[in-house]
Design a protein around this motif. Structure first.
Motif, PDB file in Angstrom:
ATOM      1  N   VAL A 284      26.246   3.575  39.263  1.00  0.00           N
ATOM      2  CA  VAL A 284      26.885   3.863  40.544  1.00  0.00           C
ATOM      3  C   VAL A 284      25.824   4.151  41.607  1.00  0.00           C
ATOM      4  CG1 VAL A 284      28.905   4.811  39.376  1.00  0.00           C
ATOM      5  CG2 VAL A 284      27.052   6.343  40.072  1.00  0.00           C
ATOM      6  N   LYS A 285      26.274   4.197  42.852  1.00  0.00           N
ATOM      7  CA  LYS A 285      25.385   4.530  43.966  1.00  0.00           C
ATOM      8  C   LYS A 285      25.333   6.045  44.130  1.00  0.00           C
ATOM      9  CE  LYS A 285      25.175   0.084  44.916  1.00  0.00           C
ATOM     10  NZ  LYS A 285      26.290  -0.459  44.119  1.00  0.00           N
ATOM     11  N   SER A 286      24.189   6.547  44.520  1.00  0.00           N
ATOM     12  CA  SER A 286      24.026   7.994  44.668  1.00  0.00           C
ATOM     13  C   SER A 286      24.292   8.466  46.091  1.00  0.00           C
ATOM     14  CB  SER A 286      22.617   8.416  44.231  1.00  0.00           C
ATOM     15  OG  SER A 286      21.638   7.656  44.913  1.00  0.00           O
ATOM     16  N   ILE A 287      24.491   7.542  47.026  1.00  0.00           N
ATOM     17  CA  ILE A 287      24.836   7.889  48.406  1.00  0.00           C
ATOM     18  C   ILE A 287      25.948   6.943  48.871  1.00  0.00           C
ATOM     19  CG2 ILE A 287      22.517   8.753  48.968  1.00  0.00           C
ATOM     20  CD1 ILE A 287      21.986   6.090  50.411  1.00  0.00           C
ATOM     21  N   PRO A 288      26.687   7.314  49.940  1.00  0.00           N
ATOM     22  CA  PRO A 288      27.696   6.387  50.469  1.00  0.00           C
ATOM     23  C   PRO A 288      27.057   5.060  50.853  1.00  0.00           C
ATOM     24  CG  PRO A 288      27.996   8.584  51.387  1.00  0.00           C
ATOM     25  CD  PRO A 288      26.696   8.614  50.637  1.00  0.00           C
ATOM     26  N   TRP A 289      27.668   3.947  50.414  1.00  0.00           N
ATOM     27  CA  TRP A 289      26.971   2.660  50.477  1.00  0.00           C
ATOM     28  C   TRP A 289      27.949   1.525  50.718  1.00  0.00           C
ATOM     29  CZ3 TRP A 289      22.028   2.066  51.136  1.00  0.00           C
ATOM     30  CH2 TRP A 289      21.369   0.877  50.804  1.00  0.00           C
ATOM     31  N   PHE A 290      27.689   0.705  51.701  1.00  0.00           N
ATOM     32  CA  PHE A 290      28.475  -0.495  51.986  1.00  0.00           C
ATOM     33  C   PHE A 290      29.987  -0.206  51.973  1.00  0.00           C
ATOM     34  CE2 PHE A 290      24.442  -2.351  51.722  1.00  0.00           C
ATOM     35  CZ  PHE A 290      24.490  -3.678  52.139  1.00  0.00           C
ATOM     36  N   VAL A 291      30.341   0.892  52.580  1.00  0.00           N
ATOM     37  CA  VAL A 291      31.721   1.333  52.801  1.00  0.00           C
ATOM     38  C   VAL A 291      32.427   1.751  51.512  1.00  0.00           C
ATOM     39  CG1 VAL A 291      33.991   0.770  53.767  1.00  0.00           C
ATOM     40  CG2 VAL A 291      31.920  -0.100  54.877  1.00  0.00           C
ATOM     41  N   SER A 292      32.538   0.860  50.548  1.00  0.00           N
ATOM     42  CA  SER A 292      33.451   1.120  49.423  1.00  0.00           C
ATOM     43  C   SER A 292      32.771   1.191  48.064  1.00  0.00           C
ATOM     44  CB  SER A 292      34.535   0.039  49.384  1.00  0.00           C
ATOM     45  OG  SER A 292      33.958  -1.253  49.353  1.00  0.00           O
ATOM     46  N   ASP A 293      31.441   1.220  48.011  1.00  0.00           N
ATOM     47  CA  ASP A 293      30.774   1.227  46.712  1.00  0.00           C
ATOM     48  C   ASP A 293      31.026   2.536  45.955  1.00  0.00           C
ATOM     49  OD1 ASP A 293      29.756  -1.196  47.603  1.00  0.00           O
ATOM     50  OD2 ASP A 293      27.805  -0.852  46.697  1.00  0.00           O
ATOM     51  N   VAL A 294      31.000   2.434  44.622  1.00  0.00           N
ATOM     52  CA  VAL A 294      31.328   3.566  43.766  1.00  0.00           C
ATOM     53  C   VAL A 294      30.211   4.597  43.759  1.00  0.00           C
ATOM     54  CG1 VAL A 294      31.961   4.297  41.430  1.00  0.00           C
ATOM     55  CG2 VAL A 294      32.676   2.043  42.269  1.00  0.00           C
ATOM     56  N   MET A 295      30.576   5.856  43.962  1.00  0.00           N
ATOM     57  CA  MET A 295      29.698   7.002  43.776  1.00  0.00           C
ATOM     58  C   MET A 295      30.222   7.810  42.592  1.00  0.00           C
ATOM     59  SD  MET A 295      29.016   8.228  47.699  1.00  0.00           S
ATOM     60  CE  MET A 295      27.939   9.569  47.136  1.00  0.00           C
ATOM     61  N   PRO A 296      29.434   8.747  42.042  1.00  0.00           N
ATOM     62  CA  PRO A 296      29.895   9.495  40.867  1.00  0.00           C
ATOM     63  C   PRO A 296      31.248  10.167  41.058  1.00  0.00           C
ATOM     64  CG  PRO A 296      27.563   9.872  41.197  1.00  0.00           C
ATOM     65  CD  PRO A 296      28.034   9.088  42.388  1.00  0.00           C
ATOM     66  N   HIS A 297      31.462  10.774  42.223  1.00  0.00           N
ATOM     67  CA  HIS A 297      32.727  11.494  42.403  1.00  0.00           C
ATOM     68  C   HIS A 297      33.929  10.557  42.488  1.00  0.00           C
ATOM     69  CE1 HIS A 297      31.340  11.076  46.747  1.00  0.00           C
ATOM     70  NE2 HIS A 297      32.508  10.483  46.770  1.00  0.00           N
ATOM     71  N   ASP A 298      33.698   9.266  42.774  1.00  0.00           N
ATOM     72  CA  ASP A 298      34.820   8.327  42.829  1.00  0.00           C
ATOM     73  C   ASP A 298      35.467   8.156  41.460  1.00  0.00           C
ATOM     74  OD1 ASP A 298      34.774   7.635  45.608  1.00  0.00           O
ATOM     75  OD2 ASP A 298      32.969   6.468  45.227  1.00  0.00           O
ATOM     76  N   MET A 299      34.675   8.279  40.397  1.00  0.00           N
ATOM     77  CA  MET A 299      35.219   8.205  39.041  1.00  0.00           C
ATOM     78  C   MET A 299      36.144   9.390  38.792  1.00  0.00           C
ATOM     79  SD  MET A 299      35.121   6.529  36.116  1.00  0.00           S
ATOM     80  CE  MET A 299      35.015   6.675  34.320  1.00  0.00           C
ATOM     81  N   ASP A 300      35.698  10.590  39.159  1.00  0.00           N
ATOM     82  CA  ASP A 300      36.522  11.783  38.966  1.00  0.00           C
ATOM     83  C   ASP A 300      37.795  11.709  39.810  1.00  0.00           C
ATOM     84  OD1 ASP A 300      34.583  12.848  37.250  1.00  0.00           O
ATOM     85  OD2 ASP A 300      33.466  13.701  38.928  1.00  0.00           O
ATOM     86  N   ILE A 301      37.655  11.215  41.050  1.00  0.00           N
ATOM     87  CA  ILE A 301      38.813  11.095  41.935  1.00  0.00           C
ATOM     88  C   ILE A 301      39.837  10.131  41.350  1.00  0.00           C
ATOM     89  CG2 ILE A 301      39.543  10.181  44.174  1.00  0.00           C
ATOM     90  CD1 ILE A 301      36.919  11.347  45.330  1.00  0.00           C
ATOM     91  N   LEU A 302      39.368   9.006  40.819  1.00  0.00           N
ATOM     92  CA  LEU A 302      40.283   8.015  40.239  1.00  0.00           C
ATOM     93  C   LEU A 302      41.016   8.594  39.032  1.00  0.00           C
ATOM     94  CD1 LEU A 302      39.680   4.259  39.696  1.00  0.00           C
ATOM     95  CD2 LEU A 302      40.455   5.648  37.792  1.00  0.00           C
ATOM     96  N   LEU A 303      40.291   9.232  38.128  1.00  0.00           N
ATOM     97  CA  LEU A 303      40.925   9.788  36.936  1.00  0.00           C
ATOM     98  C   LEU A 303      41.927  10.876  37.311  1.00  0.00           C
ATOM     99  CD1 LEU A 303      37.882   9.970  34.477  1.00  0.00           C
ATOM    100  CD2 LEU A 303      39.749   8.305  34.491  1.00  0.00           C
ATOM    101  N   SER A 304      41.603  11.670  38.321  1.00  0.00           N
ATOM    102  CA  SER A 304      42.534  12.711  38.776  1.00  0.00           C
ATOM    103  C   SER A 304      43.778  12.095  39.400  1.00  0.00           C
ATOM    104  CB  SER A 304      41.841  13.632  39.788  1.00  0.00           C
ATOM    105  OG  SER A 304      40.780  14.332  39.197  1.00  0.00           O
ATOM    106  N   ALA A 305      43.582  11.035  40.187  1.00  0.00           N
ATOM    107  CA  ALA A 305      44.712  10.390  40.857  1.00  0.00           C
ATOM    108  C   ALA A 305      45.701   9.815  39.849  1.00  0.00           C
ATOM    109  CB  ALA A 305      44.215   9.292  41.791  1.00  0.00           C
ATOM    110  N   LEU A 306      45.193   9.292  38.741  1.00  0.00           N
ATOM    111  CA  LEU A 306      46.065   8.671  37.750  1.00  0.00           C
ATOM    112  C   LEU A 306      47.069   9.650  37.148  1.00  0.00           C
ATOM    113  CD1 LEU A 306      43.550   6.363  35.819  1.00  0.00           C
ATOM    114  CD2 LEU A 306      45.308   5.649  37.458  1.00  0.00           C
ATOM    115  N   THR A 307      46.790  10.936  37.251  1.00  0.00           N
ATOM    116  CA  THR A 307      47.693  11.941  36.689  1.00  0.00           C
ATOM    117  C   THR A 307      48.336  12.819  37.756  1.00  0.00           C
ATOM    118  OG1 THR A 307      45.819  13.467  36.366  1.00  0.00           O
ATOM    119  CG2 THR A 307      46.389  12.032  34.523  1.00  0.00           C
TER     120      THR A 307
END
Length: 459
Positions: A284-307
Motif C-alpha cells: 500500500v501507499k504510505s501517504i495519500p496518493w493519486f486520489v484513490s490509492d490504498v493506504m493502510p487505514h483504508d483496509m481497516d475502514i473497508l473491514l469495518s464498513a462490511l460489518t
C-alpha cells in the motif's frame, strides 16, 4: 547499434507538452480540478471547526492557501519547484530527479508520470510539515474514498454471493472438479481483479462452477476476454499451478481503495483457498496518493464498513458477513498482511528499484508472483515510455524482466491493467489492427474498456 535501434529500445517518456495526448489534457484540465477538490475537502473539514482548536483552524487555512497557490502555478505553467523536506527519505529522490533534467521543467512541459507524482508528493508536504498533528495525519482523499465504497454496497453483496457459490463456503476449492475447470476458474477470478475498478459486474460472466465448466461458460469466458488486448493469463496459470500444493508467497501491489480493493481481497481469498498462494502481502501507499490509492487505514475502514449495518446496508447480508469474517481471519492470522515502502510514492519508475530500493527489490525477487494492479503501476513498470504497442512486455520492463535485461534475475510479474493512458505494450500486429479499427483515435488505450494481462517469469 544504430541510433534508430537505440531509440526503439529506449523510447522517450510521455511529456505533457505533446498536443492531443492524455498527458496534455491531464496537466491543463485535470490537475487543477484535483487540487481544487483538495481545497474543498479541507474547507469541508474546517466547516466542522467547532470541534477544532484555533491552531488546527489556522493550519487548515494555511494548507488551503498553499493548495490554491499550487493550483495557480499549474494553470499558469510555472516551473516545478524542489520539494521541502518533511523528514521522509523519499524527498531526495524527487529533487535529484528534478535536478537531472538540467533545466527548469514546467507543468505543461514535463514528463507526465514524474510531474504527477511530484504533484501529490508536494501536496503531502503541505500537510506533513504542519505544526498540528491533526493535519500531519490527514488523508485529503479519505472522505471520497469512503463515500465511493459505501455507494458500492450492492455490488459488494453480489460479488460475495457469487464468490461463495464457488468457494465451498470460502474455506477451500476442493469441490473444483478437474484441472480444466480450475484453469477456467483462475481466468474468471483474475478477471474479477482486472476489472475491479468497475462496480458493474455485468462485465463478468457468471461465477457458477457448473456454468464455468459448461460449453456456454467457456464461451462466455472467451467473450469476456475479447477486450484483453494482450493476454498472458494462461502463462500465469501454468506458473502458479506448478507451485501447488500450498503455493508460495504472492505479493499484490495495490491500486485503488474502495470496491477495487474489495475485489483484490476476494482475489486474495481465492488464491489462498485454491492453494495457489500460502500467504499474500498487500503493498500500500504510505501517504495519500493519486486520489484513490490504498493506504493502510483504508483496509481497516473497508473491514469495518462490511460489518456496519448503519452505513453499509449490505452488511446485513449473510454472504457479506461470511466474507467479512474470512477476510478478518486471514488478516488476523497473517495470511493477509499489509506492507508499506516509501519507494511506491517516489517519482521514480519501477526499473529504478534495484538502485533506490534494493531491499524491496530483493524481497520481491523471492516472491512466487508479484501482481501489479492498475494503470499507474503499469506505467511505472514500462517507464511510461512511448514504446511501439507491439514491443514485448519483458523488453519494456527492462531489468525487472531479468535475463539479458539485467545482471541478475528479475521479478515474477503479473500486471493487471485496464487501459487509461497512451502507453501499452505486448500486442501482436493482428490485434493492434483490430482494436485500432474498433476504437480509433487512441480510444482503446484511454477509455478503460480494454485491458492487458501481462506476465513475465523474471528470467
Amino acid at each position: 547499434m544504430s541510433s534508430a535501434a537505440h531509440r526503439l529500445e529506449h523510447p522517450r517518456e510521455v511529456w505533457t507538452s505533446e498536443e492531443g495526448s492524455m498527458a496534455r489534457e491531464t496537466a491543463v484540465t485535470r490537475w487543477p480540478k484535483i487540487v481544487q477538490s483538495m481545497v474543498d475537502d479541507v474547507g469541508e473539514t474546517l466547516g466542522q471547526s467547532e470541534c477544532m482548536e484555533r491552531q488546527q483552524i489556522d493550519e487548515g487555512r494555511r494548507i488551503q492557501q498553499a493548495l490554491r497557490i499550487l493550483k495557480e502555478e499549474i494553470i499558469q505553467d510555472q516551473p516545478l519547484r524542489p520539494l521541502s523536506s518533511d523528514g521522509r527519505t523519499d524527498i531526495e529522490s524527487f529533487n535529484t530527479k528534478l535536478a537531472s533534467f538540467g533545466h527548469a521543467i514546467t507543468w505543461h512541459n514535463c514528463p507526465w508520470l514524474f510531474a504527477e507524482c511530484h504533484l501529490y508528493r508536494c501536496v503531502q508536504t503541505f500537510f506533513s510539515r504542519s505544526e498540528s498533528t491533526f493535519w500531519q495525519n490527514y488523508d485529503v482523499f479519505a472522505r471520497q474514498k469512503l463515500n465511493a465504497f459505501l455507494a458500492s454496497h450492492s455490488a459488494v453483496k453480489e460479488l460475495c454471493e457469487r464468490y461463495l457459490s464457488i468457494a465451498d463456503s470460502g474455506a477451500c476449492f476442493a469441490t473444483t472438479a478437474d484441472e480444466e475447470t480450475q484453469r477456467l476458474l483462475f481466468f474468471e477470478m483474475t478477471e474479477v481483479a482486472l476489472w475491479g475498478n468497475a462496480t458493474d459486474l455485468s462485465l463478468l460472466s457468471s461465477l457458477s462452477l457448473d456454468q464455468i465448466h459448461s460449453l456456454q461458460g467457456k464461451k462466455a469466458i472467451q467473450e469476456g476476454q475479447a477486450r484483453i488486448v494482450s493476454n498472458d493469463m494462461a502463462a500465469a496459470w501454468e506458473h502458479l499451478r506448478r507451485l501447488r500444493p500450498g503455493g508460495g508467497r504472492v505479493d499484490i501491489v495495490l491500486d485503488n481503495a474502495g470496491f477495487e480493493l474489495f475485489t483484490d481481497l476476494i482475489y486474495a481469498l481465492y488464491l489462498l483457498g485454491a492453494g495457489l498462494a500460502s500467504a499474500i502481502r498487500l503493498h500500500v501507499k504510505s501517504i495519500p496518493w493519486f486520489v484513490s490509492d490504498v493506504m493502510p487505514h483504508d483496509m481497516d475502514i473497508l473491514l469495518s464498513a462490511l460489518t456496519d449495518t448503519a452505513s453499509f446496508p449490505s452488511a446485513n447480508n449473510e454472504s457479506v458477513r461470511t466474507v467479512a469474517a474470512l477476510l478478518s481471519a486471514a488478516y488476523q492470522d497473517g495470511r493477509l498482511a499489509i506492507q508499506e515502502n516509501p519507494f511506491w510514492t517516489t517519482g521514480l519508475d519501477f526499473q529504478e528499484m534495484p538502485v533506490w530500493a534494493p531491499d524491496l527489490f530483493e524481497a520481491l525477487q523471492e516472491s512466487a508472483l508479484v501482481i501489479f494492479k492498475g494503470d499507474l503501476n503499469y506505467r511505472k513498470l514500462v517507464r511510461d515510455a512511448t514504446w511501439p504497442h507491439t514491443t514485448p512486455f519483458k523488453q519494456a520492463i527492462g531489468v525487472l524482466g531479468g535475463g539479458s535485461s539485467g545482471d541478475k534475475a528479475g521479478i515474477k510479474i503479473l500486471a493487471l491493467r485496464t487501459n487509461k493512458a497512451d502507453v501499452c505494450v505486448g500486442l501482436n500486429e493482428r490485434t493492434l489492427e483490430k482494436v485500432e479499427k474498433e476504437a480509433p483515435r487512441k480510444a482503446w488505450v484511454r477509455n478503460g474498456k480494454y485491458a492487458v494481462v501481462s506476465f513475465s517469469e523474471g528470467l
